[in-house]
Design a protein around this motif. Structure first.
Motif, PDB file in Angstrom:
ATOM      1  N   GLY A 192     -12.813  -9.202   0.205  1.00 16.50           N
ATOM      2  CA  GLY A 192     -12.615  -7.669  -0.274  1.00 16.50           C
ATOM      3  C   GLY A 192     -12.070  -6.957   0.918  1.00 16.50           C
ATOM      4  O   GLY A 192     -11.511  -6.070   0.523  1.00 16.50           O
ATOM      5  N   PHE A 193     -12.417  -7.132   2.197  1.00 15.89           N
ATOM      6  CA  PHE A 193     -11.944  -6.243   3.124  1.00 15.89           C
ATOM      7  C   PHE A 193     -10.374  -6.584   3.314  1.00 15.89           C
ATOM      8  O   PHE A 193      -9.392  -5.707   3.152  1.00 15.89           O
ATOM      9  CB  PHE A 193     -12.429  -6.686   4.387  1.00 15.89           C
ATOM     10  N   THR A 197      -8.275  -8.104   0.689  1.00 17.38           N
ATOM     11  CA  THR A 197      -7.548  -7.408  -0.362  1.00 17.38           C
ATOM     12  C   THR A 197      -7.242  -6.029  -0.250  1.00 17.38           C
ATOM     13  O   THR A 197      -6.303  -5.512  -0.847  1.00 17.38           O
ATOM     14  CB  THR A 197      -8.221  -7.972  -1.509  1.00 17.38           C
ATOM     15  N   SER A 198      -8.561  -5.316  -0.001  1.00 15.49           N
ATOM     16  CA  SER A 198      -8.340  -3.977   0.061  1.00 15.49           C
ATOM     17  C   SER A 198      -7.311  -3.463   1.072  1.00 15.49           C
ATOM     18  O   SER A 198      -6.748  -2.352   0.954  1.00 15.49           O
ATOM     19  CB  SER A 198      -9.951  -3.409   0.384  1.00 15.49           C
ATOM     20  N   LEU A 199      -7.222  -4.189   2.321  1.00 19.95           N
ATOM     21  CA  LEU A 199      -6.433  -3.717   3.524  1.00 19.95           C
ATOM     22  C   LEU A 199      -4.858  -3.739   2.884  1.00 19.95           C
ATOM     23  O   LEU A 199      -4.023  -3.028   3.181  1.00 19.95           O
ATOM     24  CB  LEU A 199      -6.529  -4.439   4.641  1.00 19.95           C
ATOM     25  N   HIS A 208      -4.114  -4.087  -0.413  1.00 16.28           N
ATOM     26  CA  HIS A 208      -3.868  -2.935  -1.364  1.00 16.28           C
ATOM     27  C   HIS A 208      -3.729  -1.700  -0.679  1.00 16.28           C
ATOM     28  O   HIS A 208      -2.660  -0.786  -1.061  1.00 16.28           O
ATOM     29  CB  HIS A 208      -5.158  -2.897  -2.097  1.00 16.28           C
ATOM     30  N   MET A 209      -4.203  -1.422   0.545  1.00 13.31           N
ATOM     31  CA  MET A 209      -4.007   0.007   1.138  1.00 13.31           C
ATOM     32  C   MET A 209      -2.530   0.034   1.684  1.00 13.31           C
ATOM     33  O   MET A 209      -1.858   1.050   1.460  1.00 13.31           O
ATOM     34  CB  MET A 209      -4.855   0.047   2.467  1.00 13.31           C
ATOM     35  N   GLN A 249      -0.154   0.333  -1.091  1.00 13.73           N
ATOM     36  CA  GLN A 249      -0.495   1.819  -1.829  1.00 13.73           C
ATOM     37  C   GLN A 249       0.379   2.949  -0.760  1.00 13.73           C
ATOM     38  O   GLN A 249       0.890   3.849  -1.317  1.00 13.73           O
ATOM     39  CB  GLN A 249      -1.723   2.321  -1.815  1.00 13.73           C
ATOM     40  N   ARG A 282       3.786   2.594  -1.486  1.00 13.52           N
ATOM     41  CA  ARG A 282       4.399   3.537  -2.691  1.00 13.52           C
ATOM     42  C   ARG A 282       4.352   5.152  -2.549  1.00 13.52           C
ATOM     43  O   ARG A 282       4.971   5.584  -3.082  1.00 13.52           O
ATOM     44  CB  ARG A 282       3.139   3.259  -3.859  1.00 13.52           C
ATOM     45  N   LEU A 283       3.080   5.414  -1.572  1.00 13.57           N
ATOM     46  CA  LEU A 283       3.096   6.741  -1.233  1.00 13.57           C
ATOM     47  C   LEU A 283       4.362   7.249  -0.544  1.00 13.57           C
ATOM     48  O   LEU A 283       4.214   8.425   0.227  1.00 13.57           O
ATOM     49  CB  LEU A 283       1.843   7.236  -0.896  1.00 13.57           C
ATOM     50  N   LEU A 302       4.122   6.590   2.907  1.00 15.61           N
ATOM     51  CA  LEU A 302       3.446   7.081   4.103  1.00 15.61           C
ATOM     52  C   LEU A 302       3.550   5.884   5.026  1.00 15.61           C
ATOM     53  O   LEU A 302       3.424   4.561   4.636  1.00 15.61           O
ATOM     54  CB  LEU A 302       2.131   7.418   3.600  1.00 15.61           C
ATOM     55  N   LEU A 318      -0.042   4.597  11.551  1.00 20.67           N
ATOM     56  CA  LEU A 318       0.056   3.934  10.223  1.00 20.67           C
ATOM     57  C   LEU A 318       0.905   3.002  10.212  1.00 20.67           C
ATOM     58  O   LEU A 318       0.455   1.883   9.495  1.00 20.67           O
ATOM     59  CB  LEU A 318       0.530   5.042   9.292  1.00 20.67           C
ATOM     60  N   LEU A 333      -0.706  -0.077  11.769  1.00 21.10           N
ATOM     61  CA  LEU A 333      -1.611  -0.559  10.866  1.00 21.10           C
ATOM     62  C   LEU A 333      -0.983  -1.426   9.934  1.00 21.10           C
ATOM     63  O   LEU A 333      -1.489  -2.571   9.886  1.00 21.10           O
ATOM     64  CB  LEU A 333      -2.353   0.549  10.248  1.00 21.10           C
ATOM     65  N   ASP A 340      -0.298  -4.783  11.560  1.00 21.62           N
ATOM     66  CA  ASP A 340      -1.178  -5.395  11.555  1.00 21.62           C
ATOM     67  C   ASP A 340      -1.769  -6.252  10.427  1.00 21.62           C
ATOM     68  O   ASP A 340      -2.322  -7.323  10.273  1.00 21.62           O
ATOM     69  CB  ASP A 340      -2.467  -4.621  12.403  1.00 21.62           C
ATOM     70  N   ILE A 341      -1.711  -5.401   9.166  1.00 22.07           N
ATOM     71  CA  ILE A 341      -2.094  -6.156   7.830  1.00 22.07           C
ATOM     72  C   ILE A 341      -1.110  -7.240   7.708  1.00 22.07           C
ATOM     73  O   ILE A 341      -1.640  -8.200   7.358  1.00 22.07           O
ATOM     74  CB  ILE A 341      -2.065  -5.144   6.826  1.00 22.07           C
TER      75      ILE A 341
END
Lengths: 168, 656
Positions: free
Chosen positions: B285-286, B288-290, B292-293, B296, B299-300, B302, B350, B353, B356-357
């Motif tokens: 979950g960590f 997939t969440s990263l 996804h982050m 996202q 998309r934003l 950022l 950012l 990050l 890193d992802i």
């Protein structure tokens, strides 16, 4: 602000701390932190334990440096989730980023960010002691139980089971 | 110098009012036995003996002074006068207790002083023998001699320190510290808060260092005896099961499997921990969440290509970039919106990050949660394998023990206990002796770290108070004193070891024992084989060797010397003690006589005094009718009977 570790964390881990492969206090901190993030549990360290190891280390120790920004990312996600805010809400995301991230700090975290991180580590330890009947005596058994706890907690959490990505 | 105890006089205290003279017609006997039933003030007498010698009573708190008043009495004064002979010349040290105001004062009488003078004033050359650390070497209870040989106690090391006044080196060290602290305490108002903080920290660190040093000394001492016991037990076990070759070979093979399984467990656990340290691998979950982050954030948009700096600079212009003039309303809106844009360096974090992802999660070949799952399975298997191997070893050992006998079983149990003890001690010593770590705080047990922390804090105090040069000088003197103390201890212990062994060869010529070493305690060669009596004798030989070195002789005053001993051991010790010293004064109860008095009297060759002393109470009233015709001295509160016959028949039921 630096990493803060409750004395009762050290006491609880005393039988396996420094028993390879758990080598540093930061390992203990990290184990608690991940559980805190996985469960969304946080608590004020000083409210839970009178003795706090103040600033036992100022920065992520070497073994964790490659992943320190991933940890910051997880913190950001957990904090947004705690407010019920999704990653698609750009203004909120920016605000949270500004609140938590300090590019000039070695940890990449602001004071507020460090405080939050310490609170998740404290909350994670609360959860750990609730779930485990006694303090660990054998590191190999603990690691198995611990990994399962984190995974179960993350799997049962809306934060870490992202819904269908929001539409643009 | 020859110091002898000639007698004492007590009045108004918890012990009976008495005037006791040990000498018979001037000659003080080698052995004086003073029989006092329990509850008749033996402890008070010994307390007052020590107080008279050391001069310590003047520092007693009021409640301690008042506690010495005889219960039920309203007298406001108590006195205890100790009569000594120093090289044959009389010296009287008198303690006067004032129960009303709870104070103690002294008077001293000797020919050199020209009579009775106020204050505690023994001759200068006697004073070193009356230091409280030295007095406890010759006025003590019956268990003290035994403790000299017990690992975990440090009486033997302290005895040598006391005899040679090595404590003076420590006192000089403390004095230099005190001088510096005094100099450092004169500070300006500006620095007062910080200074107090550092001074408190220095004090806490000093206490912590003292505790760690003591713990290290005790653990090292105990570890030495534990190791010796383990070696001996292993040898015993080896001898007993050595004959069973086939079983033994199986056991060895099982042990090898166990060791290999343990190595596997360690390797698997290290791999698992390596994965756990990667948050994205710890829980799917960590990861997939990263990811996804990251998506996202893309998309934003950022981090945005425009940073907050752009808007801040724009606010300083008259016109917007679209050409319209910037009025106050527009500026306010711009200012608010600018706060939502990230600074350039935050954008950098950012971007890193996201990188890193990419690298840690999305890159082909990156570790995933499946890798951790696999490692956990392997660890689980290794743990089971190890448990099986350990069970096999235990079963084979048990089989060997079952084929052995009860003693073997006991040896095994004791060995297990000792091994556990060794692990704990080794771990403690390792922790105290380890190299300092940056994670150490003042609660650490690591001595090097604590000393370094103290040095830092002292430097800080020196900086604040402008006493750097003095601090450096103090540090140098303290180091010299530390080295001198260690060197002196080592040399003196070697000399004393030689002297004790020479004496033991004479005293125990029928069954000689040898002392292997003297550190904090006296260690015998083959201590396990020595009897309790022999061990105790070595303790007395050690003490009397120290006390009677050179031309010096001091009396041995012992409370209940035989009480903790069996009859057999009493005989052994009773025979030896009179030959070890020139004066032996023992406080006994009637139940201690058996097995102890006769050999004592035989060795003393008639130079022995028998005294029976009890308080007049309802409990001792029946004794009054059977007092002998001669040798009885009565006071209002007590009875003293001199003589062997009464001494030997005296008995009180409650002592049995």
């Amino acid at each position: 602000m630096a990493f803060r570790l409750r004395q009762d964390v050290e006491d609880w881990f005393s039988q396996i701390h420094k028993q390879k492969p758990i080598e540093t206090k930061f390992d203990l901190y990290y184990l608690c932190l991940m559980l805190g993030l996985a469960t969304g549990r946080s608590s004020q360290p000083s409210a839970r334990c009178a003795t706090i190891s103040e600033g036992f280390v100022d920065n992520f120790v070497m073994a964790y440096r490659p992943y320190q920004r991933l940890i910051v990312g997880l913190l950001l996600k957990a904090e947004l989730s705690s407010l019920g805010v999704g990653l698609e809400e750009s203004d909120f995301v920016r605000k949270k980023l500004l609140e938590l991230v300090d590019p000039t700090a070695p940890t990449n975290l602001t004071e507020a960010g460090m405080t939050k991180l310490n609170e998740y580590a404290s909350g994670g330890f609360d959860y750990l002691t609730e779930k485990m009947e006694s303090k660990p005596y054998h590191v190999e058994e603990f690691l198995q139980t611990y990994a399962q706890l984190v995974r179960d907690a993350a799997a049962g959490s809306d934060t870490w089971t992202p819904a269908t990505p929001a539409s643009t | 110098m020859i110091i002898q105890l000639a007698g004492w006089t007590s009045k108004g205290l918890r012990c009976p009012d008495i005037d006791l003279t040990l000498g018979n017609g001037g000659a003080i006997p080698i052995v004086s036995l003073l029989q006092m039933p329990n509850g008749t003030g033996k402890t008070t007498t010994l307390t007052m003996l020590r107080a008279a010698m050391t001069g310590e009573a003047s520092t007693w708190p009021a409640d301690r002074v008042r506690a010495l008043r005889r219960p039920g009495e309203t007298t406001d004064q108590g006195q205890f006068a100790l009569h000594l002979a120093i090289d044959g010349k009389p010296l009287t040290l008198e303690v006067r207790l004032n129960f009303e105001d709870g104070t103690a004062s002294y008077r001293t009488s000797s020919p050199g002083l020209g009579g009775l003078v106020p204050g505690w004033k023994p001759p200068q050359e006697v004073q070193r023998f009356f230091d409280d650390r030295f007095v406890k070497l010759f006025v003590f209870d019956g268990e003290f001699a035994d403790r000299l040989l017990q690992p975990g106690y440090s009486e033997a090391g302290q005895a040598i320190d006391a005899l040679f006044q090595l404590y003076l080196l420590e006192e000089v060290q403390a004095k230099t510290q005190e001088i510096w602290e005094k100099a450092a305490s004169t500070k300006g108002a500006k620095t007062e808060t910080g200074l107090t903080m550092y001074q408190n920290k220095a004090s806490r660190l000093a206490t912590r260092i003292a505790k760690a040093e003591k713990a290290l000394q005790e653990a090292t001492s105990k570890l030495a005896s534990t190791n010796a016991a383990i070696t001996e037990l292993e040898q015993k076990i080896q001898d007993r099961i050595g004959a069973q070759e086939e079983l033994r070979a199986k056991l060895d093979a099982a042990r090898e499997r166990e060791m290999a399984a343990e190595n596997d467990v360690n390797a698997c656990a290290a791999t698992v921990m390596g994965y756990i340290r990667q948050p994205h691998v710890l829980a799917a979950g960590f990861a997939t969440s990263l990811v996804h982050m990251k998506n996202q954030l893309d998309r934003l948009k950022l981090p945005a290509s425009t940073s907050s700096q752009f808007f801040i600079e724009l606010l300083q212009e008259d016109n917007c970039i679209c050409g319209r003039p910037l009025d106050d309303n527009t500026r306010d809106v711009l200012k608010q919106r600018a706060a939502l844009y990230l600074a350039e360096d935050t954008s950098g974090v950012l971007n890193t990050l996201k990188g890193d992802i990419d690298n840690n999660i999305e890159k082909p070949g990156a570790a995933t949660s499946k890798d951790l799952t696999t490692s956990l399975e392997e660890l689980g298997k290794a743990v089971v394998e190890k448990a099986t191997a350990t069970t096999a070893v235990r079963a084979l050992r048990q089989k060997l023990i079952d084929q052995g006998d009860e003693e073997l079983r006991k040896n095994e149990e004791e060995l297990n206990e000792r091994v556990k003890e060794r692990e704990l001690l080794t771990s403690l010593i390792g922790e105290i002796n380890r190299a300092p770590s940056i994670n150490d705080d003042e609660n650490t047990k690591c001595l090097k770290s604590l000393r370094a922390q103290l040095l830092e804090v002292q430097k800080k105090v020196a900086e604040i108070t402008g006493t750097i040069e003095l601090r450096q000088k103090v540090s140098i003197i303290q180091q010299i004193l530390t080295d001198a103390l260690a060197d002196a201890r080592q040399r003196l212990r070697t000399v004393i070891l030689q002297e004790v062994n020479d004496r033991l060869r004479k005293v125990l010529y029928r069954d000689p024992l040898e002392v292997a070493s003297i550190d904090s305690c006296v260690r015998l060669k083959a201590q396990e084989g020595a009897s309790v009596g022999q061990t105790l004798t070595v303790g007395y030989v050690f003490l009397t060797t120290l006390l009677n070195r050179g031309q010096h002789q001091v009396p041995l005053v012992i409370d209940s010397p035989a009480n903790p001993l069996s009859i057999e051991v009493r005989r052994e010790v009773g025979k030896i003690i009179p030959s070890l010293c020139k004066q032996f004064v023992a406080f006994t109860i009637s139940s201690e006589r058996a097995g102890f008095v006769r050999p004592l009297a035989e060795t003393a060759n008639g130079s022995i005094g028998y005294f029976t002393l009890f308080r007049k109470t309802p409990g001792t009233a029946p004794l009054m009718s059977s007092l002998p015709q001669q040798g009885v001295t009565q006071t209002e509160s007590g009875v003293l009977v001199t003589g062997k016959e009464y001494f030997e028949k005296f008995d009180l039921e409650e002592e049995a």
